[in-house]
Design a protein around this motif. Structure first.
Motif, PDB file in Angstrom:
ATOM      1  N   ALA A  52      15.999 -26.304  20.993  1.00 20.83           N
ATOM      2  CA  ALA A  52      15.048 -26.337  20.594  1.00 20.83           C
ATOM      3  C   ALA A  52      13.639 -25.384  20.788  1.00 20.83           C
ATOM      4  CB  ALA A  52      14.355 -28.070  20.105  1.00 20.83           C
ATOM      5  N   ASP A  53      12.667 -25.208  19.704  1.00 20.94           N
ATOM      6  CA  ASP A  53      11.955 -24.109  20.208  1.00 20.94           C
ATOM      7  C   ASP A  53       9.569 -25.047  19.911  1.00 20.94           C
ATOM      8  OD1 ASP A  53      10.739 -21.590  20.503  1.00 20.94           O
ATOM      9  OD2 ASP A  53       9.685 -21.319  18.295  1.00 20.94           O
ATOM     10  N   GLU A  54      10.472 -26.264  19.271  1.00 22.17           N
ATOM     11  CA  GLU A  54       9.030 -26.970  19.299  1.00 22.17           C
ATOM     12  C   GLU A  54       8.412 -27.536  20.782  1.00 22.17           C
ATOM     13  OE1 GLU A  54       7.145 -30.770  16.436  1.00 22.17           O
ATOM     14  OE2 GLU A  54       9.912 -30.581  17.124  1.00 22.17           O
ATOM     15  N   LEU A  55       7.192 -27.575  20.774  1.00 22.27           N
ATOM     16  CA  LEU A  55       6.542 -27.737  22.395  1.00 22.27           C
ATOM     17  C   LEU A  55       6.423 -29.329  22.109  1.00 22.27           C
ATOM     18  CD1 LEU A  55       4.888 -25.354  23.661  1.00 22.27           C
ATOM     19  CD2 LEU A  55       6.979 -26.039  24.698  1.00 22.27           C
ATOM     20  N   PRO A 105       8.815 -36.813   9.090  1.00 22.32           N
ATOM     21  CA  PRO A 105       8.596 -37.002  10.978  1.00 22.32           C
ATOM     22  C   PRO A 105       7.932 -35.948  11.840  1.00 22.32           C
ATOM     23  CG  PRO A 105      10.707 -34.708  10.632  1.00 22.32           C
ATOM     24  CD  PRO A 105       9.628 -34.576   9.703  1.00 22.32           C
ATOM     25  N   GLN A 106       7.404 -35.711  11.789  1.00 21.23           N
ATOM     26  CA  GLN A 106       5.559 -35.159  12.607  1.00 21.23           C
ATOM     27  C   GLN A 106       5.020 -36.140  13.150  1.00 21.23           C
ATOM     28  OE1 GLN A 106       2.122 -34.486   9.856  1.00 21.23           O
ATOM     29  NE2 GLN A 106       0.960 -33.948  11.925  1.00 21.23           N
ATOM     30  N   LEU A 107       5.017 -35.390  14.777  1.00 23.95           N
ATOM     31  CA  LEU A 107       4.228 -35.972  16.043  1.00 23.95           C
ATOM     32  C   LEU A 107       3.186 -36.708  15.918  1.00 23.95           C
ATOM     33  CD1 LEU A 107       5.461 -32.906  18.759  1.00 23.95           C
ATOM     34  CD2 LEU A 107       6.732 -34.900  18.288  1.00 23.95           C
ATOM     35  N   LEU A 125      -0.183 -43.511  24.726  1.00 20.55           N
ATOM     36  CA  LEU A 125       0.989 -44.019  26.082  1.00 20.55           C
ATOM     37  C   LEU A 125       2.164 -43.588  25.963  1.00 20.55           C
ATOM     38  CD1 LEU A 125      -0.406 -47.380  26.757  1.00 20.55           C
ATOM     39  CD2 LEU A 125      -1.021 -45.171  28.120  1.00 20.55           C
ATOM     40  N   ALA A 126       2.775 -42.890  24.270  1.00 20.38           N
ATOM     41  CA  ALA A 126       3.952 -42.970  24.010  1.00 20.38           C
ATOM     42  C   ALA A 126       3.096 -42.221  22.739  1.00 20.38           C
ATOM     43  CB  ALA A 126       4.211 -44.054  23.547  1.00 20.38           C
ATOM     44  N   VAL A 127       4.550 -41.473  22.932  1.00 18.68           N
ATOM     45  CA  VAL A 127       4.634 -40.032  21.331  1.00 18.68           C
ATOM     46  C   VAL A 127       6.313 -39.776  21.469  1.00 18.68           C
ATOM     47  CG1 VAL A 127       4.710 -37.045  21.884  1.00 18.68           C
ATOM     48  CG2 VAL A 127       3.900 -38.248  23.469  1.00 18.68           C
ATOM     49  N   GLY A 128       5.704 -39.647  19.900  1.00 20.44           N
ATOM     50  CA  GLY A 128       6.786 -39.972  18.869  1.00 20.44           C
ATOM     51  C   GLY A 128       6.807 -39.453  17.319  1.00 20.44           C
ATOM     52  N   ARG A 129       7.771 -39.300  17.048  1.00 19.18           N
ATOM     53  CA  ARG A 129       8.605 -39.049  15.514  1.00 19.18           C
ATOM     54  C   ARG A 129       7.845 -40.472  14.104  1.00 19.18           C
ATOM     55  NH1 ARG A 129       9.315 -33.556  14.978  1.00 19.18           N
ATOM     56  NH2 ARG A 129      10.422 -33.294  16.880  1.00 19.18           N
ATOM     57  N   LEU A 130       6.639 -39.919  13.344  1.00 21.42           N
ATOM     58  CA  LEU A 130       6.455 -40.515  12.268  1.00 21.42           C
ATOM     59  C   LEU A 130       8.078 -41.075  11.692  1.00 21.42           C
ATOM     60  CD1 LEU A 130       4.114 -42.134  10.987  1.00 21.42           C
ATOM     61  CD2 LEU A 130       4.044 -40.625   9.432  1.00 21.42           C
ATOM     62  N   ALA A 131       8.382 -42.413  11.760  1.00 18.34           N
ATOM     63  CA  ALA A 131       9.681 -42.730  10.777  1.00 18.34           C
ATOM     64  C   ALA A 131       9.530 -42.975   9.438  1.00 18.34           C
ATOM     65  CB  ALA A 131      10.287 -43.660  11.831  1.00 18.34           C
ATOM     66  N   LYS A 138       0.860 -49.372   6.011  1.00 16.60           N
ATOM     67  CA  LYS A 138      -0.567 -49.852   5.171  1.00 16.60           C
ATOM     68  C   LYS A 138       0.325 -51.388   4.655  1.00 16.60           C
ATOM     69  CE  LYS A 138      -3.691 -45.917   4.046  1.00 16.60           C
ATOM     70  NZ  LYS A 138      -4.422 -45.116   2.523  1.00 16.60           N
ATOM     71  N   ALA A 139       1.123 -51.208   4.059  1.00 13.49           N
ATOM     72  CA  ALA A 139       1.590 -52.190   2.921  1.00 13.49           C
ATOM     73  C   ALA A 139       2.707 -53.321   3.895  1.00 13.49           C
ATOM     74  CB  ALA A 139       2.410 -51.497   1.915  1.00 13.49           C
ATOM     75  N   GLY A 140       2.688 -52.396   5.188  1.00 12.18           N
ATOM     76  CA  GLY A 140       3.675 -53.414   6.336  1.00 12.18           C
ATOM     77  C   GLY A 140       4.461 -53.570   5.827  1.00 12.18           C
ATOM     78  N   GLY A 141       5.553 -55.082   6.283  1.00 10.38           N
ATOM     79  CA  GLY A 141       7.034 -54.945   6.076  1.00 10.38           C
ATOM     80  C   GLY A 141       7.959 -54.628   7.398  1.00 10.38           C
ATOM     81  N   LYS A 142       8.711 -54.386   7.300  1.00 11.77           N
ATOM     82  CA  LYS A 142       9.723 -53.734   8.330  1.00 11.77           C
ATOM     83  C   LYS A 142      10.178 -53.184   8.097  1.00 11.77           C
ATOM     84  CE  LYS A 142      11.931 -58.915   7.681  1.00 11.77           C
ATOM     85  NZ  LYS A 142      12.996 -59.809   7.311  1.00 11.77           N
ATOM     86  N   GLY A 143      11.173 -52.166   9.350  1.00 15.99           N
ATOM     87  CA  GLY A 143      11.697 -51.149   9.635  1.00 15.99           C
ATOM     88  C   GLY A 143      10.416 -50.219  11.070  1.00 15.99           C
ATOM     89  N   LYS A 144      11.074 -49.018  11.097  1.00 14.03           N
ATOM     90  CA  LYS A 144      10.345 -48.830  12.180  1.00 14.03           C
ATOM     91  C   LYS A 144      10.135 -47.543  11.964  1.00 14.03           C
ATOM     92  CE  LYS A 144      14.699 -48.334  14.669  1.00 14.03           C
ATOM     93  NZ  LYS A 144      15.567 -47.276  15.784  1.00 14.03           N
ATOM     94  N   ALA A 145       8.092 -47.740  12.427  1.00 14.79           N
ATOM     95  CA  ALA A 145       7.173 -46.613  12.088  1.00 14.79           C
ATOM     96  C   ALA A 145       7.460 -45.346  13.105  1.00 14.79           C
ATOM     97  CB  ALA A 145       5.834 -47.628  12.681  1.00 14.79           C
ATOM     98  N   VAL A 146       7.826 -45.673  14.498  1.00 19.98           N
ATOM     99  CA  VAL A 146       7.947 -44.463  14.995  1.00 19.98           C
ATOM    100  C   VAL A 146       9.195 -43.843  16.463  1.00 19.98           C
ATOM    101  CG1 VAL A 146       6.291 -42.876  17.334  1.00 19.98           C
ATOM    102  CG2 VAL A 146       5.081 -44.684  14.802  1.00 19.98           C
ATOM    103  N   HIS A 147       9.775 -43.160  15.529  1.00 21.70           N
ATOM    104  CA  HIS A 147      10.942 -42.752  16.928  1.00 21.70           C
ATOM    105  C   HIS A 147      10.228 -42.026  18.153  1.00 21.70           C
ATOM    106  CE1 HIS A 147      14.101 -43.835  13.692  1.00 21.70           C
ATOM    107  NE2 HIS A 147      13.348 -43.017  12.892  1.00 21.70           N
ATOM    108  N   LEU A 148      10.698 -43.227  18.928  1.00 23.06           N
ATOM    109  CA  LEU A 148       9.664 -42.763  20.580  1.00 23.06           C
ATOM    110  C   LEU A 148      10.822 -41.360  21.258  1.00 23.06           C
ATOM    111  CD1 LEU A 148       7.633 -44.326  21.875  1.00 23.06           C
ATOM    112  CD2 LEU A 148       8.736 -45.236  23.215  1.00 23.06           C
ATOM    113  N   LEU A 149       9.913 -40.963  21.632  1.00 28.49           N
ATOM    114  CA  LEU A 149      10.107 -39.761  22.360  1.00 28.49           C
ATOM    115  C   LEU A 149       9.830 -39.579  24.059  1.00 28.49           C
ATOM    116  CD1 LEU A 149       9.587 -36.337  19.982  1.00 28.49           C
ATOM    117  CD2 LEU A 149      11.738 -37.821  20.496  1.00 28.49           C
TER     118      LEU A 149
END
Length: 527
Positions: A52-55, A105-107, A125-131, A138-149
């Motif tokens: 991977a080349d992304e910093l 999946p932006q950081l 306090l954490a870095v991840g990718r938007l899920a 905004k609408a709320g609900g269930k599911g993942k918001a950010v995949h933690l790295l």
């Protein structure tokens, strides 16, 4: 991602001058910042995946430049869960980036939501990718918001100096419920993090507690935002003939229900007009009138809200959030949907039946009787033989009929000791002297009918603790209800009975499932 120690980490070595210049150039191109020259042995960047080349910046880097990544905030209670390595879920999102250009999946960075801070956030306090898309958050609900790295206090963080963000006195202030001293978000060097300095016990100051004025100011801001939320979301559909609205009705119908759900969940009794700087509803409405948000008329016995300004600049620029009313409507919609689903399910028809061992009186030994049939048979028999007690017709003179007496009498009872019984007691004793049977009819078009000998018992749904504190939900006794599957293993020593184990305390979910399959609530024993 860094939940385990980096056991296969190779020996570290200083970067060559050419590699250092290449790394700096990559940082400038990727993030449009100018890195410094000193790192103090802190991990500043990492890549995810082979080749991977992304910093990806670490929290050490983000503490030097808070706005390096778009930020999502979450309540203090969620921070320990993220530090443990879990992904951020949608219900845990409080604020999202205002820019609509942020897409999966932006950081993104994750920070704690802080109520008494000008920017309403603490250090990243954490870095991840938007899920998920921002509209879904905004609408709320269930599911993942950010995949933690990567997160604060993980094994990548432990490779560095383990410093505390600038402006923070202790770890408790980072992950607490409030914080002060919001650091600057100016462009700063991101190459190095200053080594930690131990101020010593004589220098360390106690964590400041928000003053009463700060708390009242926060409540005032919440109530004002609730009015903006109501005007933007509700008053568009309300006809002008609904005005004027009494101040008390306006407050109870269009202010309190529109308070943010993530605030009131913790302290609902403190978010009201009495705990604000306004002190009274009349003063609150007068200020909103001066600001042009609504039109207020001071009347007796209470003020009147004459109109609201849906085109006010603050109303148009207001960012909607999940309010108490939104949560209530969502819950009501879910309950209505569940009721409709339950109405579509045809409930099983279950009958308890009894069969005589031998012919008794007018009862046939080959017929199956319901409890109502038994009662009717007893009444018919008693009436035909004039066994009704003359003083109280609810009693039967069982001692006057040898057949009836021999049928309902116990081991040590005779005609002398058992002269009369209540009619219900006669029916009950008669049923105890008969074989138990049951009939179950299940299905809508394709009806399945089951007649079996034996006493039908309710399905048992119990929560038991196994292996220390781990709770499991056990379901048993479901075989007669035409629910057993072909892959279920029988209980040891009981080949005809099975048991289903569900991890966790899932009593409500199991009961709802059984009801959806048509099992009557009467036949579910929930312990």
């Amino acid at each position: 991602m860094f939940k385990k120690p980096l056991s296969n980490l190779k020996t570290s070595a200083p970067l060559r001058g050419s590699d250092r210049r290449k790394l700096k150039q990559r940082v400038i191109v990727a993030y449009n910042v100018s890195p410094g020259n000193r790192g103090y042995f802190n991990p500043l960047w990492f890549s995810h995946g082979k080749g991977a080349d992304e910093l990806i910046p670490t929290v050490y880097t983000l503490w030097k430049k808070y706005d390096l990544l778009p930020c999502i905030t979450t309540p203090a209670s969620v921070i320990p869960v993220l530090v443990g390595g879990a992904d951020l879920m949608i219900p845990g999102v409080v604020q999202i980036p205002s820019s609509q250009t942020v897409v999966p999946p932006q950081l993104v960075a994750i920070a704690q939501y802080i109520t008494d801070s000008p920017t309403m956030r603490g250090p990243p306090l954490a870095v991840g990718r938007l899920a998920a898309d921002l509209d879904k958050l905004k609408a709320g609900g269930k599911g993942k918001a950010v995949h933690l790295l990567h997160s604060w206090k993980d094994y990548l963080f432990a490779m560095g100096s383990k410093a505390i963000p600038q402006g923070k006195e202790s770890e408790g202030e980072i992950a607490g419920t409030s914080a002060t001293g919001e650091p600057s978000v100016e462009v700063q060097e991101v190459e190095g993090t200053k080594p930690p300095v131990d101020p010593g016990p004589s220098v360390q100051q106690p964590r400041p507690v928000p003053s009463a004025l700060q708390r009242r100011t926060e409540v005032s801001s919440i109530l004002r935002n609730a009015v903006l939320q109501a005007i933007r979301g509700t008053f568009k559909s309300i006809p002008t003939s609904s005005f004027p609205i009494p101040a008390g009705t306006f407050y109870s119908s269009y202010v309190l229900p529109y308070r943010p759900a993530f605030h009131v969940r913790r302290n609902i009794h403190l978010i009201d007009i009495k705990h604000s700087t306004y002190k009274s509803l009349a003063a609150f409405l007068k200020i909103l009138d001066k600001q042009g948000i609504l039109t207020n008329q001071d009347m007796k016995p209470e003020p009147l809200v004459m109109s609201v300004s849906a085109s006010h600049s603050e109303v148009l620029s207001h960012t909607p959030y999940v309010s108490l009313r939104d949560k209530q409507l969502k819950e009501e919609k879910r309950e209505k949907r569940d009721e409709e689903e339950r109405a579509k399910v045809q409930e099983m028809e279950i009958k308890e039946l009894w069969k005589p061992h031998t012919p008794s009186g007018s009862a046939s030994s080959s017929a199956l009787y319901t409890y109502a049939d038994l009662k009717a048979t007893v009444i018919k028999y008693v009436t035909a033989r004039q066994l009704v007690n003359a003083h109280d017709q609810a009693y039967v003179n069982v001692g006057q009929d040898e057949v009836l007496l021999s049928t309902v009498a116990g081991k040590n009872e005779s005609g002398d000791s058992l002269e009369f019984l209540k009619r219900e007691e006669v029916v009950h004793r008669l049923s105890e002297k008969m074989q138990n049977w049951y009939e179950i009819r299940s299905g809508g078009v394709d009806v399945t009918c089951l007649n079996r000998k034996g006493q039908l018992k309710p399905i048992s749904v119990v929560v038991k603790t196994r292996q220390g504190r781990r709770a499991n939900t056990l379901i048993s006794g479901f075989e007669p209800f035409i629910l057993a599957g072909s892959r279920m293993s029988p209980l040891p020593g009981e080949p005809t009975r099975s048991e289903v184990l569900v991890q966790g305390k899932q009593t409500k979910a199991v009961v709802d499932f059984l009801l959806s399959k048509g099992v009557p609530k009467k036949w579910i024993r929930n312990c």
